[in-house]
Scaffold this active site. Structure first.
Site, PDB file in Angstrom:
ATOM      1  N   CYS A   1      15.658  37.008  41.369  1.00 26.89           N
ATOM      2  CA  CYS A   1      16.683  37.750  41.930  1.00 26.89           C
ATOM      3  C   CYS A   1      17.748  37.444  42.935  1.00 26.89           C
ATOM      4  O   CYS A   1      19.012  37.559  42.501  1.00 26.89           O
ATOM      5  CB  CYS A   1      16.885  39.493  41.148  1.00 26.89           C
TER       6      CYS A   1
ATOM      7  N   HIS B   1      23.516  41.125  43.298  1.00 23.34           N
ATOM      8  CA  HIS B   1      22.435  41.195  42.337  1.00 23.34           C
ATOM      9  C   HIS B   1      22.905  42.528  41.446  1.00 23.34           C
ATOM     10  O   HIS B   1      22.952  43.703  41.337  1.00 23.34           O
ATOM     11  CB  HIS B   1      20.844  40.979  42.240  1.00 23.34           C
TER      12      HIS B   1
ATOM     13  N   ASN C   1      21.207  41.829  33.312  1.00 25.59           N
ATOM     14  CA  ASN C   1      20.830  40.831  34.601  1.00 25.59           C
ATOM     15  C   ASN C   1      20.064  39.401  34.029  1.00 25.59           C
ATOM     16  O   ASN C   1      19.122  39.488  33.840  1.00 25.59           O
ATOM     17  CB  ASN C   1      19.072  41.783  35.000  1.00 25.59           C
TER      18      ASN C   1
END
Length: 312
Positions: free
Chosen positions: A113, A238, A268
């Site tokens: 990430c 993120h 995500n």
């Protein structure tokens, strides 16, 4: 040249959109349950025929077109991803071939990430050091390939997509020194491991770390750029959880900043989330050219990286 700058951003997402109600037909969940916990409403999922390479190349081509450059002018390609299926050739080499790059340095970065700010910092340092002049930096993931569609705690999170940036040499540095590091003892908290090779995480542990450690690290990144959080034009974290993103901007005092909330519509997307979110903000005209933007990624590893750029 004494620095580097981002010339353009571009992005790509699959056409297929999956809502929370769609997921409720697959697992024991609901729109209210998902939104109350992570803020996600929809996510884009790639079809079986859409590969990581396909999405990365499309985002790269979009960024190159906005920069007014061709792939042949690129001498470095850095791809951040943790969902490439093959070990070799690496994804950067495949993307380089897809965009028509001649003989660039082709490097993959796997810090999950936080991959994009890691990759951007690497390109910046290579340009500053004279090892590259024009770099293509990409974050791309096809997390749907690694989702456990029977696990409601994780399958509701994942999305697919790609974001890209073109980075070039400049007289004045417009990319700050990076603030990066890791918490090796928490490496297990976000993972895709054998034998299952499915995305798993210890969400509460990551949430506690992000809400306690991240504000200080974000301020550090601003300090390295010679600015205060009040100077920021945008904050692009993120896109993991809206309940992490929104409070952080308040905690660090980024009172004038646009806060990226792409997690709501994209879910995500791991290494793709930061360039994807910023590319959309720029496309919609929500961030002024030249304004300082904080990029900060965290997650698998547990690795983190943050820096400040000037918006192209």
């Amino acid at each position: 040249m004494t620095g580097s700058r981002v010339l353009s951003f571009g992005h790509h997402q699959p056409l297929k959109v999956v809502t929370n109600d769609d997921l409720a037909l697959m697992v024991d969940t609901s729109d209210e349950w998902i939104q109350s916990r992570v803020g996600i409403k929809t996510r884009h999922l790639a079809t079986e025929s859409e590969s990581v390479q396909d999405m990365a190349a499309k985002a790269a081509e979009n960024a190159l077109a906005r920069a007014g450059l061709t792939g042949a002018e690129i001498d470095q390609v850095v791809v951040a991803t943790c969902t490439a299926v093959d070990r070799s050739p690496n994804m950067a080499a495949r993307v380089a071939a897809a965009v028509g790059a001649g003989s660039p340095a082709a490097i993959d970065v796997n810090t999950a990430c936080s991959g994009f700010p890691h990759a951007l910092a690497l390109a910046d340092q290579c340009i500053r050091g004279g090892s590259a002049t024009k770099a293509l930096v990409i974050g791309v993931e096809k997390l749907s390939d690694f989702a456990d569609w029977n696990d409601r705690s994780t399958c509701v999170l994942v999305g697919d997509g790609a974001g890209a940036a073109v980075v070039v040499a400049s007289d004045e540095p417009e990319i700050s020194p990076v603030t990066w590091g890791s918490v090796p003892t928490m490496g297990h908290t976000v993972r895709i491991e054998a034998p299952s090779l499915t995305f798993a995480q210890e969400g509460q542990a990551v949430y506690r770390w992000a809400t306690t450690a991240l504000p200080q690290l974000a301020v550090q990144a601003c300090n390295k750029a010679g600015i205060t959080p009040e100077d920021l034009g945008a904050v692009v974290l993120h896109q993991a959880n809206l309940r992490i993103i929104e409070p952080l901007a308040r905690k660090i005092g980024a009172v004038n900043a646009v806060v990226a909330r792409d997690v709501v519509e994209s879910g995500n997307t791991s290494a793709a989330s930061i360039p994807l979110a910023l590319s959309k903000l720029i496309e919609r005209g929500e961030v002024k050219s030249g304004s300082p933007v904080l990029l900060f990624g965290f997650g698998g590893g547990l690795s983190y990286a943050g820096l400040v750029i000037r918006c192209p």
